[in-house]
Scaffold this motif. Structure first.
Motif, PDB file in Angstrom:
ATOM      1  N   SER A 114     -19.393 -23.171  -7.531  1.00  0.00           N
ATOM      2  CA  SER A 114     -19.457 -23.280  -6.079  1.00  0.00           C
ATOM      3  C   SER A 114     -18.092 -23.002  -5.496  1.00  0.00           C
ATOM      4  N   SER A 115     -18.076 -22.664  -4.216  1.00  0.00           N
ATOM      5  CA  SER A 115     -16.818 -22.443  -3.501  1.00  0.00           C
ATOM      6  C   SER A 115     -17.015 -22.859  -2.055  1.00  0.00           C
ATOM      7  N   GLN A 116     -16.045 -23.582  -1.535  1.00  0.00           N
ATOM      8  CA  GLN A 116     -16.153 -24.115  -0.172  1.00  0.00           C
ATOM      9  C   GLN A 116     -14.887 -23.779   0.593  1.00  0.00           C
ATOM     10  N   VAL A 117     -15.056 -23.179   1.791  1.00  0.00           N
ATOM     11  CA  VAL A 117     -13.929 -22.736   2.601  1.00  0.00           C
ATOM     12  C   VAL A 117     -13.579 -23.795   3.642  1.00  0.00           C
ATOM     13  N   ASP A 118     -12.284 -24.068   3.773  1.00  0.00           N
ATOM     14  CA  ASP A 118     -11.781 -24.872   4.890  1.00  0.00           C
ATOM     15  C   ASP A 118     -11.116 -23.884   5.836  1.00  0.00           C
ATOM     16  N   PHE A 119     -11.854 -23.470   6.877  1.00  0.00           N
ATOM     17  CA  PHE A 119     -11.401 -22.370   7.726  1.00  0.00           C
ATOM     18  C   PHE A 119     -10.083 -22.675   8.444  1.00  0.00           C
ATOM     19  N   PRO A 120      -9.922 -23.873   9.084  1.00  0.00           N
ATOM     20  CA  PRO A 120      -8.657 -24.126   9.780  1.00  0.00           C
ATOM     21  C   PRO A 120      -7.441 -24.070   8.859  1.00  0.00           C
ATOM     22  N   LYS A 121      -7.591 -24.540   7.612  1.00  0.00           N
ATOM     23  CA  LYS A 121      -6.468 -24.552   6.669  1.00  0.00           C
ATOM     24  C   LYS A 121      -6.380 -23.252   5.862  1.00  0.00           C
ATOM     25  N   LYS A 122      -7.393 -22.381   5.996  1.00  0.00           N
ATOM     26  CA  LYS A 122      -7.454 -21.110   5.259  1.00  0.00           C
ATOM     27  C   LYS A 122      -7.373 -21.339   3.746  1.00  0.00           C
ATOM     28  N   THR A 123      -8.130 -22.310   3.270  1.00  0.00           N
ATOM     29  CA  THR A 123      -8.168 -22.582   1.841  1.00  0.00           C
ATOM     30  C   THR A 123      -9.597 -22.475   1.330  1.00  0.00           C
ATOM     31  N   VAL A 124      -9.731 -22.221   0.053  1.00  0.00           N
ATOM     32  CA  VAL A 124     -11.048 -22.217  -0.585  1.00  0.00           C
ATOM     33  C   VAL A 124     -10.960 -23.069  -1.852  1.00  0.00           C
ATOM     34  N   ARG A 125     -11.908 -23.988  -1.986  1.00  0.00           N
ATOM     35  CA  ARG A 125     -11.959 -24.901  -3.133  1.00  0.00           C
ATOM     36  C   ARG A 125     -13.030 -24.378  -4.073  1.00  0.00           C
ATOM     37  N   ILE A 126     -12.628 -23.965  -5.285  1.00  0.00           N
ATOM     38  CA  ILE A 126     -13.529 -23.275  -6.209  1.00  0.00           C
ATOM     39  C   ILE A 126     -13.746 -24.115  -7.460  1.00  0.00           C
ATOM     40  N   VAL A 127     -15.018 -24.306  -7.807  1.00  0.00           N
ATOM     41  CA  VAL A 127     -15.407 -24.989  -9.045  1.00  0.00           C
ATOM     42  C   VAL A 127     -15.874 -23.915 -10.016  1.00  0.00           C
ATOM     43  N   PHE A 128     -15.272 -23.852 -11.209  1.00  0.00           N
ATOM     44  CA  PHE A 128     -15.603 -22.769 -12.138  1.00  0.00           C
ATOM     45  C   PHE A 128     -15.534 -23.251 -13.582  1.00  0.00           C
ATOM     46  N   ASN A 129     -16.126 -22.452 -14.474  1.00  0.00           N
ATOM     47  CA  ASN A 129     -16.151 -22.756 -15.901  1.00  0.00           C
ATOM     48  C   ASN A 129     -15.032 -21.978 -16.593  1.00  0.00           C
ATOM     49  N   PRO A 130     -13.981 -22.674 -17.072  1.00  0.00           N
ATOM     50  CA  PRO A 130     -12.833 -21.970 -17.655  1.00  0.00           C
ATOM     51  C   PRO A 130     -13.160 -21.267 -18.970  1.00  0.00           C
ATOM     52  N   GLU A 131     -14.294 -21.629 -19.603  1.00  0.00           N
ATOM     53  CA  GLU A 131     -14.663 -20.952 -20.854  1.00  0.00           C
ATOM     54  C   GLU A 131     -15.162 -19.542 -20.585  1.00  0.00           C
ATOM     55  N   SER A 132     -15.621 -19.280 -19.343  1.00  0.00           N
ATOM     56  CA  SER A 132     -16.148 -17.957 -19.002  1.00  0.00           C
ATOM     57  C   SER A 132     -15.207 -17.154 -18.119  1.00  0.00           C
ATOM     58  N   ILE A 133     -14.436 -17.842 -17.268  1.00  0.00           N
ATOM     59  CA  ILE A 133     -13.473 -17.153 -16.404  1.00  0.00           C
ATOM     60  C   ILE A 133     -12.242 -18.040 -16.256  1.00  0.00           C
ATOM     61  N   GLY A 134     -11.093 -17.511 -16.653  1.00  0.00           N
ATOM     62  CA  GLY A 134      -9.859 -18.285 -16.543  1.00  0.00           C
ATOM     63  C   GLY A 134      -9.330 -18.257 -15.126  1.00  0.00           C
ATOM     64  N   LEU A 135      -8.319 -19.085 -14.866  1.00  0.00           N
ATOM     65  CA  LEU A 135      -7.736 -19.140 -13.528  1.00  0.00           C
ATOM     66  C   LEU A 135      -7.122 -17.801 -13.150  1.00  0.00           C
ATOM     67  N   LYS A 136      -6.474 -17.136 -14.108  1.00  0.00           N
ATOM     68  CA  LYS A 136      -5.881 -15.830 -13.821  1.00  0.00           C
ATOM     69  C   LYS A 136      -6.960 -14.826 -13.428  1.00  0.00           C
ATOM     70  N   ASP A 137      -8.050 -14.788 -14.183  1.00  0.00           N
ATOM     71  CA  ASP A 137      -9.134 -13.853 -13.872  1.00  0.00           C
ATOM     72  C   ASP A 137      -9.755 -14.160 -12.514  1.00  0.00           C
ATOM     73  N   LEU A 138      -9.837 -15.442 -12.183  1.00  0.00           N
ATOM     74  CA  LEU A 138     -10.398 -15.841 -10.890  1.00  0.00           C
ATOM     75  C   LEU A 138      -9.517 -15.326  -9.750  1.00  0.00           C
ATOM     76  N   VAL A 139      -8.205 -15.511  -9.895  1.00  0.00           N
ATOM     77  CA  VAL A 139      -7.269 -15.055  -8.865  1.00  0.00           C
ATOM     78  C   VAL A 139      -7.309 -13.532  -8.737  1.00  0.00           C
ATOM     79  N   VAL A 140      -7.394 -12.844  -9.866  1.00  0.00           N
ATOM     80  CA  VAL A 140      -7.492 -11.375  -9.843  1.00  0.00           C
ATOM     81  C   VAL A 140      -8.780 -10.931  -9.141  1.00  0.00           C
TER      82      VAL A 140
END
Length: 791
Positions: A114-140
């Motif tokens: 899941s991913s949830q956007v906080d529009f006023p703060k321009k942030t996105v909170r992302i829940v992910f499975n690190p066994e399938s996609i690492g943080l680097k791959d997510l950022v890319v």
């Protein structure tokens, strides 16, 4: 030749656009993003807003630092074997299509839960499975679709927030330009004809135009952008009249100097924006002053059991927890800090943090995270770092638990502000039409003055300042509310429902007597350790009353909401709870509050409780009964009915043997009849009812009652003041309405002078922030006076 614009980002494609699927792209990056979207059924992104994307410029090697586990651990908000959470700042978030694509990242990669956007703060909170996609791959991935995160390791390491000085810079630019434009206008003010006409008239006018450009398009851009976004979304916000006034002044003034009709109104224009920003700066400073204590939720009366020397258990406030402390976390209690599991079997529900309800099993030596809730008996943990109060606040305020309530509730400002804006625009256009026929030279002045003098800024400020200050005052009085909107909802309630045990009764003074067969030492030890794991008020009372026994971890523990608890150690099995639950169907005693016990399927006896009601219960119910409908919903039997009838006002409805679902359905049925319901409970068995009610209040009595389902936490010592808090909420709403009336009177008087052409725009610009200041001053003084009357 017409320019060809990129289908994805809207930039000029130049002479050689990249063509794909019948569409033009400025580069292969934008074409790739379009391919990703279309192949994952996300082409609806372009329906929300055309050319909403950004040109991706991805250099994968720049993110190599995200392969370092130490850096990853700093950036992550939550880190489990197959689940990680990260909160990333995305500067490019700017519109509804950005929100849409970022909240549909799971369609681009199924490893993203899941991913949830906080529009006023321009942030996105992302829940992910690190066994399938690492943080680097997510950022890319984010960078490839045009939403490259801004990651500052220095900020993460120090935990510092950047100070936004944008308003100060804009105020400085506007003030500098305003002073110079006024200086350049002096010759006309003093009618120095020879000097003005013969030598410098054209130069001075174009200098004034040049000074106005950064004022309008930099200092005043927030008003223009806000108005544009509002109109694009078909919403008339309070910045529309201001933006209209700015544009009319600028365009009219520019036309006058181009066609040599006059010197324009650049002095009024720059003065208007300067005084608007000065008012906003004052408001921001005042609100910051009022809000310096607004991290009131840092002082929840949430406590946790600390194991001290000689295994002595003591209750401490969460903010007193330090690294190295050992904590006891009971069944259904929140884990307030990160730590290491020492004793016990942990089965942790991290749904408050991740949204995933599947429990996570942990063994001794494993790391456990703040925000989880223990589901399987008592555990002991060593603290790794002190409590993150802001993190608990985030959990409590999470939109996951408040979205339904808030979406159905319209604030007073929302309902009045829109009508006010329509009224202002109507008056402005009608009076301008009149002056165009009667005296066209005054038409623009009148139009601009009306828009400025009648700006609903004061109305927009009344509610935030009043409710924000009341929130702070309530926090000081040990009544902790989730947000300002809860005060508005509290002021509207007409029905109050109370739980009995742990809510109107106190566990501090309760006593009990045992009736039945004598328990063996082994049975007493098993009973004591089973009760140790429970957080129910009766369990806690009984646990404190029983003799000391060695603490031993249970082999099995289960808690059945509304029924009882059971535990097992080696060959011993014990059940503690209602007569039906422990297997004693013959006991139909409804005259007492009892806790029954059976061991190894043999009924042993019961503890009969003698309830002690909180000080002031009768007075609270009598006072609340004068303006609210009251009722008692209890999971216990009718043993206390006769006594309650003597304490409570006559004919107060009382319902017993209510399961948690029964309480929820009861409240729902009242709401279907149009009732506004407040539920007051202990935060344990009442979680569903607290969530269903319009306002859910959890009573805290030195225990960890944290529940995202509640809208407020009331310290048990302040129970007798509950009616005062409700009355204060109603009076706070009256203060807001009086502020609206004050603003209306000001606007009517100001409009009279504006409509009749007696008010210059620059004078209106000075008066407008003064009206806002008067409203802020009135609400602050009134709420502080009101707060002194609340105990």
């Amino acid at each position: 030749m017409d320019k060809v614009h990129c289908y994805h980002c809207g930039d000029d494609c130049g002479k050689n656009p990249v063509v794909y699927d019948g569409k033009n792209f400025c580069c292969n990056g934008c074409k790739t993003v379009y391919e990703i979207f279309s192949s994952n059924d996300l082409s609806h992104y372009y329906d929300l807003q055309s050319s909403a994307g950004a040109t991706p410029n991805v250099v994968i090697s720049k993110y190599d630092f995200l392969d370092d586990p130490k850096i990853i651990d700093k950036l992550l908000e939550f880190n489990e074997d197959n689940l990680q959470i990260v909160n990333l700042y995305i500067p490019h978030i700017h519109c509804s299509s950005c929100i849409w694509i970022l909240e549909n990242l799971n369609k681009l990669n199924p490893a993203i839960s899941s991913s949830q956007v906080d529009f006023p703060k321009k942030t996105v909170r992302i829940v992910f499975n690190p066994e399938s996609i690492g943080l680097k791959d997510l950022v890319v991935l984010l960078a490839r679709i045009g939403y490259e995160p801004y990651i500052s390791l220095e900020d993460f390491g120090k935990g510092k927030k950047k100070v936004d000085r944008g308003l100060i810079y804009k105020l400085g630019v506007a003030g500098f330009a305003f002073g110079n434009v006024m200086f350049l206008s002096f010759p006309e003010y003093f009618e120095v004809q020879e000097f003005w006409l013969d030598q410098y008239k054209i130069l001075f006018r174009w200098l004034m135009f040049a000074f106005s450009l950064p004022v309008v398009f930099y200092a005043g851009q927030d008003y223009l952008i806000s108005a544009f976004k509002g109109l694009r979304s078909k919403i008339l916000n309070i910045d529309v009249p201001i933006a209209l006034g700015i544009l009319v002044l600028f365009l009219r003034s520019t036309a006058e100097i181009i066609f040599d009709w006059g010197s324009g109104f650049f002095d009024s224009l720059t003065g208007l924006i300067f005084f608007l920003l000065l008012g906003k700066f004052f408001q921001q400073k005042t609100y910051s002053f009022l809000s310096f204590e607004r991290d009131y939720k840092s002082y929840f009366p949430i406590a946790v059991t600390k194991i001290g020397q000689n295994n002595k258990e003591e209750t401490v406030q969460v903010y007193d927890i330090k690294k190295g402390d050992r904590l006891l976390i009971r069944n259904e209690e929140l884990i307030p800090v990160d730590g290491i599991l020492i004793n016990g079997r942990a089965q942790i529900d991290y749904s408050f943090v991740t949204g995933e309800s599947e429990p996570v099993f942990k063994e001794s030596g494993d790391k456990i995270y703040a925000g989880g809730k223990q589901l399987d008996g008592a555990i002991e943990m060593d603290v790794l770092k002190s409590v993150s109060q802001s993190y608990l606040t985030q959990l409590w305020s999470s939109t996951v638990f408040s979205e339904d309530k808030e979406s159905k509730f319209q604030t007073l400002t929302d309902s009045i502000g829109k009508r006010f804006t329509w009224a202002v625009l109507t008056i402005a256009f009608v009076t301008t039409g009149f002056w165009l026929f009667y005296d066209s030279s005054k038409a623009m002045n009148v139009f601009t003055a009306v828009l400025i003098i009648a700006c609903p800024c004061a109305i927009a400020l009344a509610a935030p300042f009043t409710l924000g200050n009341m929130l702070r005052i309530f926090g000081r009085k040990k009544f902790y509310l989730k947000n300002t909107q809860t005060i508005e909802q509290l002021a509207q309630i007409d029905t109050a429902i109370f739980d009995k045990t742990g809510t109107i009764t106190t566990t501090q003074k309760s006593s009990a007597t045992y009736e039945g067969m004598q328990l063996t030492l082994a049975e007493e030890s098993l009973l004591k350790n089973t009760l140790r794991a429970s957080n129910h008020p009766l369990s806690r009372t009984l646990y404190d009353m029983l003799a000391e026994h060695n603490i031993v971890p249970l082999d099995d523990y289960q808690e059945h909401l509304g029924k009882g608890i059971e535990g097992q150690k080696d060959e011993g099995h014990i059940k503690v709870g209602s007569a039906d639950f422990v297997g004693n169907a013959t006991d139909q005693d409804i005259e007492t509050t009892s806790v029954h016990i059976s061991t190894n399927n043999t009924y042993k006896g019961r503890f009969v409780f003698h309830n002690h009601y909180r000080d002031g219960v009768s007075e609270v119910f009598k006072a609340m009964g004068e303006h609210l409908h009251l009722a008692i919903l209890s999971g216990d039997n009718e043993g206390e009915k006769v006594r309650l009838e003597k304490i409570l006002p006559p004919l107060t409805p009382m319902y017993f043997n209510q399961k948690p679902k029964d309480k929820l359905n009861f409240i729902k049925s009242l709401q279907e009849q149009g009732k506004k319901v407040m539920m007051v409970g202990d935060g344990l068995n009442d979680a569903g009812a607290l969530a269903q009610s319009n306002v859910g209040i959890a009573i805290s009595e030195n225990v960890n009652v944290f529940s995202p389902a509640c809208d407020g936490i009331l310290d048990a010592s302040k129970f007798k003041e509950l009616n005062q808090y409700i009355i204060a909420s109603k009076k706070a709403m009256k203060i807001i309405k009086l502020s609206f009336l004050l603003s209306l009177v000001y606007n009517v008087v100001g409009l009279y002078f504006a409509v009749t052409g007696q008010l210059e725009p620059v004078i209106a610009a000075i008066l407008m922030p003064l009206s806002s200041i008067s409203v802020v001053g009135f609400t602050t003084l009134a709420t502080n006076f009101l707060g002194k009357k609340v105990n």
